[in-house]
Write a protein that holds these residues in place. Sequence first.
Motif, PDB file in Angstrom:
ATOM      1  N   LEU A 132       0.806  -1.222   0.000  1.00 50.81           N
ATOM      2  CA  LEU A 132       0.000   0.000   0.000  1.00 50.81           C
ATOM      3  C   LEU A 132       0.841   1.275   0.000  1.00 50.81           C
ATOM      4  CD1 LEU A 132      -2.944  -0.676   2.492  1.00 50.81           C
ATOM      5  CD2 LEU A 132      -3.029  -0.540   0.002  1.00 50.81           C
ATOM      6  N   LEU A 133       1.924   1.275   0.775  1.00 50.14           N
ATOM      7  CA  LEU A 133       2.640   2.518   1.034  1.00 50.14           C
ATOM      8  C   LEU A 133       3.698   2.807  -0.027  1.00 50.14           C
ATOM      9  CD1 LEU A 133       2.986   2.100   4.887  1.00 50.14           C
ATOM     10  CD2 LEU A 133       1.546   3.764   3.688  1.00 50.14           C
ATOM     11  N   GLN A 134       3.736   4.065  -0.464  1.00 51.18           N
ATOM     12  CA  GLN A 134       4.692   4.505  -1.478  1.00 51.18           C
ATOM     13  C   GLN A 134       5.406   5.764  -0.997  1.00 51.18           C
ATOM     14  OE1 GLN A 134       2.531   5.089  -5.144  1.00 51.18           O
ATOM     15  NE2 GLN A 134       1.516   3.087  -5.026  1.00 51.18           N
ATOM     16  N   GLU A 135       6.433   6.130  -1.721  1.00 50.18           N
ATOM     17  CA  GLU A 135       7.151   7.364  -1.406  1.00 50.18           C
ATOM     18  C   GLU A 135       6.185   8.548  -1.498  1.00 50.18           C
ATOM     19  OE1 GLU A 135      11.325   9.609  -2.652  1.00 50.18           O
ATOM     20  OE2 GLU A 135      10.702   7.768  -3.662  1.00 50.18           O
ATOM     21  N   VAL A 140       1.340   6.738  10.319  1.00 52.15           N
ATOM     22  CA  VAL A 140       1.440   7.145  11.721  1.00 52.15           C
ATOM     23  C   VAL A 140       1.075   5.936  12.573  1.00 52.15           C
ATOM     24  CG1 VAL A 140       0.724   8.818  13.452  1.00 52.15           C
ATOM     25  CG2 VAL A 140       0.750   9.469  11.033  1.00 52.15           C
ATOM     26  N   SER A 141       2.003   5.498  13.427  1.00 53.55           N
ATOM     27  CA  SER A 141       1.873   4.224  14.114  1.00 53.55           C
ATOM     28  C   SER A 141       1.942   4.389  15.625  1.00 53.55           C
ATOM     29  CB  SER A 141       3.011   3.295  13.643  1.00 53.55           C
ATOM     30  OG  SER A 141       2.963   2.041  14.259  1.00 53.55           O
ATOM     31  N   ASP A 142       1.062   3.678  16.352  1.00 53.70           N
ATOM     32  CA  ASP A 142       1.123   3.664  17.814  1.00 53.70           C
ATOM     33  C   ASP A 142       2.466   3.101  18.270  1.00 53.70           C
ATOM     34  OD1 ASP A 142       0.738   2.380  20.593  1.00 53.70           O
ATOM     35  OD2 ASP A 142      -1.162   3.442  20.362  1.00 53.70           O
ATOM     36  N   GLU A 143       3.049   3.702  19.301  1.00 57.48           N
ATOM     37  CA  GLU A 143       4.393   3.304  19.726  1.00 57.48           C
ATOM     38  C   GLU A 143       4.463   1.872  20.264  1.00 57.48           C
ATOM     39  OE1 GLU A 143       5.922   5.546  23.042  1.00 57.48           O
ATOM     40  OE2 GLU A 143       3.974   5.610  24.039  1.00 57.48           O
ATOM     41  N   LEU A 144       3.343   1.287  20.643  1.00 59.37           N
ATOM     42  CA  LEU A 144       3.357  -0.078  21.170  1.00 59.37           C
ATOM     43  C   LEU A 144       2.824  -1.103  20.169  1.00 59.37           C
ATOM     44  CD1 LEU A 144       2.344   0.287  24.937  1.00 59.37           C
ATOM     45  CD2 LEU A 144       4.611   0.350  23.864  1.00 59.37           C
ATOM     46  N   ASN A 145       2.762  -0.739  18.903  1.00 57.82           N
ATOM     47  CA  ASN A 145       2.314  -1.688  17.900  1.00 57.82           C
ATOM     48  C   ASN A 145       3.249  -2.893  17.816  1.00 57.82           C
ATOM     49  OD1 ASN A 145      -0.045  -0.461  17.055  1.00 57.82           O
ATOM     50  ND2 ASN A 145       0.915   0.665  15.383  1.00 57.82           N
ATOM     51  N   HIS A 146       2.713  -4.001  17.325  1.00 60.82           N
ATOM     52  CA  HIS A 146       3.430  -5.272  17.263  1.00 60.82           C
ATOM     53  C   HIS A 146       4.681  -5.189  16.381  1.00 60.82           C
ATOM     54  CE1 HIS A 146       4.026  -9.597  16.211  1.00 60.82           C
ATOM     55  NE2 HIS A 146       3.692  -9.736  17.484  1.00 60.82           N
ATOM     56  N   ALA A 156       8.722  -0.144   3.916  1.00 61.02           N
ATOM     57  CA  ALA A 156       7.940   0.829   3.148  1.00 61.02           C
ATOM     58  C   ALA A 156       8.734   2.114   2.928  1.00 61.02           C
ATOM     59  CB  ALA A 156       6.636   1.140   3.887  1.00 61.02           C
ATOM     60  N   LYS A 157       8.468   2.763   1.804  1.00 65.10           N
ATOM     61  CA  LYS A 157       9.169   4.001   1.463  1.00 65.10           C
ATOM     62  C   LYS A 157       8.465   5.244   1.981  1.00 65.10           C
ATOM     63  CE  LYS A 157      11.156   2.001  -2.739  1.00 65.10           C
ATOM     64  NZ  LYS A 157      11.267   2.086  -4.220  1.00 65.10           N
ATOM     65  N   ALA A 158       7.330   5.074   2.633  1.00 66.00           N
ATOM     66  CA  ALA A 158       6.567   6.214   3.142  1.00 66.00           C
ATOM     67  C   ALA A 158       7.298   6.881   4.306  1.00 66.00           C
ATOM     68  CB  ALA A 158       5.196   5.737   3.603  1.00 66.00           C
ATOM     69  N   THR A 159       6.889   8.109   4.609  1.00 66.83           N
ATOM     70  CA  THR A 159       7.363   8.795   5.813  1.00 66.83           C
ATOM     71  C   THR A 159       6.704   8.147   7.022  1.00 66.83           C
ATOM     72  OG1 THR A 159       7.615  10.869   4.605  1.00 66.83           O
ATOM     73  CG2 THR A 159       7.439  11.005   7.018  1.00 66.83           C
ATOM     74  N   LYS A 160       7.525   7.777   8.036  1.00 67.90           N
ATOM     75  CA  LYS A 160       7.004   7.078   9.210  1.00 67.90           C
ATOM     76  C   LYS A 160       7.066   7.982  10.435  1.00 67.90           C
ATOM     77  CE  LYS A 160       9.080   3.539   6.674  1.00 67.90           C
ATOM     78  NZ  LYS A 160      10.221   3.649   5.750  1.00 67.90           N
ATOM     79  N   LYS A 161       5.962   8.046  11.137  1.00 65.55           N
ATOM     80  CA  LYS A 161       5.889   8.801  12.379  1.00 65.55           C
ATOM     81  C   LYS A 161       5.212   7.934  13.441  1.00 65.55           C
ATOM     82  CE  LYS A 161       7.654  12.566  10.660  1.00 65.55           C
ATOM     83  NZ  LYS A 161       8.943  13.124  11.130  1.00 65.55           N
ATOM     84  N   THR A 180       0.483  15.898   3.798  1.00 64.21           N
ATOM     85  CA  THR A 180       0.971  15.247   2.589  1.00 64.21           C
ATOM     86  C   THR A 180      -0.168  15.123   1.594  1.00 64.21           C
ATOM     87  OG1 THR A 180       1.967  13.231   1.689  1.00 64.21           O
ATOM     88  CG2 THR A 180       0.462  12.933   3.526  1.00 64.21           C
ATOM     89  N   GLU A 181       0.182  15.024   0.334  1.00 63.23           N
ATOM     90  CA  GLU A 181      -0.813  14.786  -0.705  1.00 63.23           C
ATOM     91  C   GLU A 181      -0.918  13.294  -1.028  1.00 63.23           C
ATOM     92  OE1 GLU A 181       0.101  17.219  -4.050  1.00 63.23           O
ATOM     93  OE2 GLU A 181      -0.297  19.107  -2.991  1.00 63.23           O
ATOM     94  N   GLY A 182      -0.108  12.485  -0.354  1.00 62.69           N
ATOM     95  CA  GLY A 182      -0.150  11.051  -0.585  1.00 62.69           C
ATOM     96  C   GLY A 182      -1.165  10.372   0.319  1.00 62.69           C
ATOM     97  N   LEU A 183      -1.131   9.052   0.312  1.00 64.95           N
ATOM     98  CA  LEU A 183      -1.986   8.261   1.192  1.00 64.95           C
ATOM     99  C   LEU A 183      -1.535   8.436   2.638  1.00 64.95           C
ATOM    100  CD1 LEU A 183      -4.180   5.967   1.476  1.00 64.95           C
ATOM    101  CD2 LEU A 183      -2.270   4.347   1.323  1.00 64.95           C
ATOM    102  N   ILE A 184      -2.487   8.590   3.550  1.00 63.43           N
ATOM    103  CA  ILE A 184      -2.181   8.673   4.981  1.00 63.43           C
ATOM    104  C   ILE A 184      -2.791   7.456   5.663  1.00 63.43           C
ATOM    105  CG2 ILE A 184      -2.334  10.047   7.087  1.00 63.43           C
ATOM    106  CD1 ILE A 184      -2.907  12.489   5.310  1.00 63.43           C
TER     107      ILE A 184
END
Length: 406
Positions: A132-135, A140-146, A156-161, A180-184
């Motif tokens: 799914l994720l592209q440049e 945006v991910s919860d800090e305690l995700n698996h 993934a090439k997306a920006t990660k936060k 961003t204008e990309g997928l969020i």
Amino acid sequence: MTTTLPSRPVRGPVTLQGRLTSELAKLHAAGLHISPRVLEAPQRARTRILGHEVVNLASNNYLGFADHPFVKERAAQYLHAWGAGAGAVRTIAGTLSIHEDLETQLAAFKHTGSALVLQSGFTTNQGVLGTLLQEGDLVVSDELNHASIIDGLRLAKATKKVFRHKDMADLRRVLSENPTEGLILVVTDGVFSMDGDIAPLGEIVGIAREYGAVTYVDDAHGSGVLGEQGRGTVHHFGLQDAGDVLQIGTLSKAWGVVGGYAAGPTELRDLLINRARPFLFSTGHPPAVVGALSAAIELVQQDPSFMERLWANTRFFKAELNRLGFDTFGSETPITPVIFGEAETAFEASRRLLSLGVFAVGLGFPTVPKGLARIRNIVTAEHTQEDLEIALSAYQMVGREMGTIA
């Protein structure tokens, strides 16, 4: 006069044995070396370890399906009718009609346009996130995700936060600071595997929509546990008809077998079949696995007593642990941590419990934060009142011996 410097000894490359020995030594020195316990009987509420019967609180077998007769019978039927293996990757010659039947059944169960089954929950996260994720996209991910989400995002090439665990103000901050204008994509576990707490999914989806984001829920520990007939966290919050929520999960926990799934729009399945590398380069599930999964999904819908027993046992066990004075860290689900603080304390408590006939595994850093080492207990539908009372008696004895409770 020319000074001749002593020559440096020439060092060759690191040997395989040298690398293995040094890395294992580091694990031993840090107290992180693992030697898995070996079960000598089927995965049930009681099993056998080192020749002794034990109450099993270490399994993800929430509904008791791993050794259920109905599930095993269907597995045997599919084995005899379809053979031992799929024989190829799904996109070449490894898709049997039973694979597609299972995916249709799973999509209907999840109330989604489609579902695709992959080899594991871990590879599902890698495959879906990588596809799914592209440049130019933002995730945006919860800090305690698996860990499987973390590793999937690394590909993934997306920006990660990252946003602070279940902190909705921080989620909104991260989204507002990273237009961003990309997928969020906002990514969260449905139920967090170490603490047993539930994501505030209604709030997450609401905030995600403010920023045009899609919500991605890994429901490994929610499927078969939460929602009507065990349909999961998304159903628990009444979001099953939301077109902007993707459901990812495993088939190895409440369903008692193995695999992972991605459930969402029909186009998601089509794209994953064509682009998801774990799907493209792995052999399809063996027929016996497909049969067992089909039976498990049927069984939970036919008989509500599985979930009823699961939650009755969960409420009893938590209440009694809290009454004894243990810290269960605010767990809301059958995942029930008992906090011991330091890793060696948790590991020693686990060893003492095993000597008393209770199998419950200690977890320390880096699996959980420093100072929050614990034993993670999972109560199942199959446990009896006697099983839980044996476990509680052992916990009381060990807790008092170690000074964890008065």
